[in-house]
Design a protein around this motif. Structure first.
Motif, PDB file in Angstrom:
ATOM      1  N   ASP A 175      -7.358   2.142 -19.077  1.00 49.42           N
ATOM      2  CA  ASP A 175      -8.467   1.380 -18.516  1.00 49.42           C
ATOM      3  C   ASP A 175      -8.281   1.204 -17.013  1.00 49.42           C
ATOM      4  O   ASP A 175      -7.258   1.576 -16.438  1.00 49.42           O
ATOM      5  N   ALA A 176      -9.308   0.632 -16.378  1.00 48.05           N
ATOM      6  CA  ALA A 176      -9.320   0.555 -14.917  1.00 48.05           C
ATOM      7  C   ALA A 176      -8.156  -0.269 -14.372  1.00 48.05           C
ATOM      8  O   ALA A 176      -7.556   0.082 -13.351  1.00 48.05           O
ATOM      9  N   GLU A 177      -7.816  -1.383 -15.069  1.00 46.63           N
ATOM     10  CA  GLU A 177      -6.728  -2.236 -14.586  1.00 46.63           C
ATOM     11  C   GLU A 177      -5.402  -1.493 -14.634  1.00 46.63           C
ATOM     12  O   GLU A 177      -4.629  -1.497 -13.676  1.00 46.63           O
ATOM     13  N   ASN A 178      -5.137  -0.812 -15.773  1.00 48.32           N
ATOM     14  CA  ASN A 178      -3.896  -0.059 -15.885  1.00 48.32           C
ATOM     15  C   ASN A 178      -3.889   1.129 -14.942  1.00 48.32           C
ATOM     16  O   ASN A 178      -2.843   1.501 -14.402  1.00 48.32           O
ATOM     17  N   GLU A 179      -5.050   1.743 -14.727  1.00 49.03           N
ATOM     18  CA  GLU A 179      -5.113   2.876 -13.803  1.00 49.03           C
ATOM     19  C   GLU A 179      -4.686   2.454 -12.403  1.00 49.03           C
ATOM     20  O   GLU A 179      -3.936   3.166 -11.726  1.00 49.03           O
ATOM     21  N   ALA A 180      -5.145   1.287 -11.965  1.00 49.10           N
ATOM     22  CA  ALA A 180      -4.781   0.809 -10.633  1.00 49.10           C
ATOM     23  C   ALA A 180      -3.273   0.557 -10.536  1.00 49.10           C
ATOM     24  O   ALA A 180      -2.637   0.906  -9.535  1.00 49.10           O
ATOM     25  N   LEU A 181      -2.691  -0.037 -11.587  1.00 51.95           N
ATOM     26  CA  LEU A 181      -1.253  -0.301 -11.595  1.00 51.95           C
ATOM     27  C   LEU A 181      -0.459   1.004 -11.608  1.00 51.95           C
ATOM     28  O   LEU A 181       0.530   1.162 -10.885  1.00 51.95           O
ATOM     29  N   ILE A 182      -0.909   1.951 -12.440  1.00 50.23           N
ATOM     30  CA  ILE A 182      -0.208   3.229 -12.535  1.00 50.23           C
ATOM     31  C   ILE A 182      -0.312   3.994 -11.229  1.00 50.23           C
ATOM     32  O   ILE A 182       0.660   4.586 -10.751  1.00 50.23           O
ATOM     33  N   GLN A 183      -1.501   3.971 -10.598  1.00 53.04           N
ATOM     34  CA  GLN A 183      -1.666   4.685  -9.338  1.00 53.04           C
ATOM     35  C   GLN A 183      -0.768   4.104  -8.256  1.00 53.04           C
ATOM     36  O   GLN A 183      -0.189   4.835  -7.444  1.00 53.04           O
ATOM     37  N   ARG A 184      -0.622   2.778  -8.257  1.00 56.12           N
ATOM     38  CA  ARG A 184       0.274   2.133  -7.289  1.00 56.12           C
ATOM     39  C   ARG A 184       1.713   2.592  -7.512  1.00 56.12           C
ATOM     40  O   ARG A 184       2.457   2.870  -6.560  1.00 56.12           O
ATOM     41  N   ALA A 185       2.113   2.691  -8.788  1.00 57.49           N
ATOM     42  CA  ALA A 185       3.460   3.155  -9.107  1.00 57.49           C
ATOM     43  C   ALA A 185       3.648   4.616  -8.721  1.00 57.49           C
ATOM     44  O   ALA A 185       4.691   5.011  -8.201  1.00 57.49           O
ATOM     45  N   LEU A 186       2.621   5.424  -8.943  1.00 52.51           N
ATOM     46  CA  LEU A 186       2.707   6.848  -8.597  1.00 52.51           C
ATOM     47  C   LEU A 186       2.829   7.042  -7.091  1.00 52.51           C
ATOM     48  O   LEU A 186       3.520   7.959  -6.621  1.00 52.51           O
ATOM     49  N   ASP A 187       2.155   6.206  -6.324  1.00 51.70           N
ATOM     50  CA  ASP A 187       2.241   6.309  -4.864  1.00 51.70           C
ATOM     51  C   ASP A 187       3.694   6.159  -4.400  1.00 51.70           C
ATOM     52  O   ASP A 187       4.138   6.848  -3.472  1.00 51.70           O
ATOM     53  N   VAL A 188       4.435   5.252  -5.053  1.00 56.38           N
ATOM     54  CA  VAL A 188       5.858   5.071  -4.736  1.00 56.38           C
ATOM     55  C   VAL A 188       6.652   6.288  -5.201  1.00 56.38           C
ATOM     56  O   VAL A 188       7.497   6.829  -4.476  1.00 56.38           O
ATOM     57  N   LEU A 189       6.355   6.747  -6.414  1.00 59.78           N
ATOM     58  CA  LEU A 189       7.121   7.837  -7.018  1.00 59.78           C
ATOM     59  C   LEU A 189       6.979   9.143  -6.238  1.00 59.78           C
ATOM     60  O   LEU A 189       7.915   9.934  -6.145  1.00 59.78           O
ATOM     61  N   CYS A 190       5.818   9.395  -5.646  1.00 62.63           N
ATOM     62  CA  CYS A 190       5.542  10.678  -4.992  1.00 62.63           C
ATOM     63  C   CYS A 190       6.212  10.829  -3.631  1.00 62.63           C
ATOM     64  O   CYS A 190       6.328  11.951  -3.121  1.00 62.63           O
ATOM     65  N   GLN A 191       6.652   9.751  -3.045  1.00 62.90           N
ATOM     66  CA  GLN A 191       7.137   9.805  -1.665  1.00 62.90           C
ATOM     67  C   GLN A 191       8.347  10.730  -1.525  1.00 62.90           C
ATOM     68  O   GLN A 191       9.352  10.575  -2.216  1.00 62.90           O
ATOM     69  N   GLY A 192       8.227  11.721  -0.628  1.00 62.38           N
ATOM     70  CA  GLY A 192       9.342  12.581  -0.295  1.00 62.38           C
ATOM     71  C   GLY A 192       9.678  13.657  -1.313  1.00 62.38           C
ATOM     72  O   GLY A 192      10.693  14.335  -1.181  1.00 62.38           O
ATOM     73  N   ARG A 193       8.822  13.849  -2.320  1.00 63.77           N
ATOM     74  CA  ARG A 193       9.110  14.837  -3.366  1.00 63.77           C
ATOM     75  C   ARG A 193       8.124  16.000  -3.301  1.00 63.77           C
ATOM     76  O   ARG A 193       7.076  15.915  -2.663  1.00 63.77           O
ATOM     77  N   THR A 194       8.473  17.076  -3.988  1.00 68.55           N
ATOM     78  CA  THR A 194       7.520  18.149  -4.237  1.00 68.55           C
ATOM     79  C   THR A 194       6.709  17.728  -5.458  1.00 68.55           C
ATOM     80  O   THR A 194       7.253  17.634  -6.560  1.00 68.55           O
ATOM     81  N   VAL A 195       5.424  17.464  -5.260  1.00 70.43           N
ATOM     82  CA  VAL A 195       4.611  16.908  -6.344  1.00 70.43           C
ATOM     83  C   VAL A 195       3.516  17.895  -6.718  1.00 70.43           C
ATOM     84  O   VAL A 195       2.763  18.361  -5.859  1.00 70.43           O
ATOM     85  N   LEU A 196       3.444  18.211  -8.011  1.00 70.74           N
ATOM     86  CA  LEU A 196       2.365  19.027  -8.566  1.00 70.74           C
ATOM     87  C   LEU A 196       1.643  18.162  -9.581  1.00 70.74           C
ATOM     88  O   LEU A 196       2.222  17.767 -10.597  1.00 70.74           O
ATOM     89  N   VAL A 197       0.385  17.832  -9.281  1.00 67.20           N
ATOM     90  CA  VAL A 197      -0.337  16.861 -10.094  1.00 67.20           C
ATOM     91  C   VAL A 197      -1.649  17.447 -10.584  1.00 67.20           C
ATOM     92  O   VAL A 197      -2.422  18.003  -9.806  1.00 67.20           O
TER      93      VAL A 197
END
Length: 260
Positions: A175-197
């Protein structure tokens, strides 16, 4: 085997599911330290590409190189050690939240586990469980919601701290609330990595460093969001459909907002 940040290079890649040609001469590079998004219609080959990197499938022709080394020359355990994987269906196992997180790094301290959970927006719901981090989650994390399972999966990837991150529809079924939380977490996770999404909702991929548009098992275009809106008809169509769907979701049909 190379260390540090790793490019992923696809060159003339072909893959079949039985008689069906799923990938037909696909070539592009996901650069180290950048987010490369795969978008396109359903069945266009996006998820297949991600799974080929993880050696879940074998390709028929072409080449796939990770850190300039053919993916088939990597020892499987060495390759998997360099991959953080978050797919739509979070793979959790029978055991506690702590057990599931420690799968990524068996030697992780409790403080490191909690730090990863906080970064993944997961600490609050884990702490609220009857036994906190030591609460049994049931088979495949049955006692958690879909969004909670996904955030736990992201926390595990953060704890692993691998140089390559593979994301496949990580927010598609929440849902939208979880999507926002997950996207915030992904923003942290993606930093400095090779990301294929693999992108399900184009608004979550429009700011990627590079977007690769798949259509019918081929690359229809690649570039930034603005470049593709200018140069790629397939992307323009996808974006138009995406914007129309958003407009309908914001207001009821027949209202001014719903028709925007």
């Amino acid at each position: 085997m190379p260390e540090g940040a790793l490019d992923i290079e696809f060159n003339g890649l072909r893959h079949r599911y039985g008689e069906r040609l799923a990938l037909d001469g696909v070539g592009f590079t996901a650069r180290a330290g950048q987010v490369t998004a795969l978008v396109g219609p359903s069945g266009s080959g996006k998820s297949t590409l991600v799974r080929l990197v993880a050696r879940l499938y074998e390709f028929e022709a072409g080449s796939l190189r990770v850190g300039s080394v053919d993916v088939r020359e990597w020892p499987l355990d060495a390759l998997l050690a360099r991959l953080g994987i978050v797919f739509q269906e979070a793979m959790l196992f029978h055991g506690s939240a702590r057990d599931n997180l420690r799968l990524a790094r068996p030697d992780a301290s409790d403080a490191e586990i909690e730090a990863a959970a906080r970064a993944a927006q997961a600490h609050s719901f884990i702490a609220a469980l009857p036994q906190g981090y030591d609460t049994p989650l049931g088979e495949r994390g049955a006692r958690l919601s879909g969004g909670e399972r996904q955030r736990l999966s992201i926390a595990r990837a953060l704890l692993k701290d691998a140089p390559i991150l593979l994301l496949d529809e990580a927010t598609a079924s929440v849902d939208a609330e979880n999507e926002a939380l997950i996207q915030r977490a992904l923003d942290v996770l993606c930093q400095g990595r090779t990301v294929l999404v693999v992108g399900h909702r184009l608004r979550t991929t429009r700011h990627a460093d590079r977007i690769v548009v798949m259509d019918g098992g081929r690359v229809a275009g690649q570039g930034t969001h603005d470049e593709l809106l200018r140069d790629c008809e397939t992307y323009r169509r996808l974006w138009r459909d995406h914007e129309q769907a958003r407009a309908w979701s914001l207001g009821a049909p027949g209202t001014e907002e719903g028709q925007a």
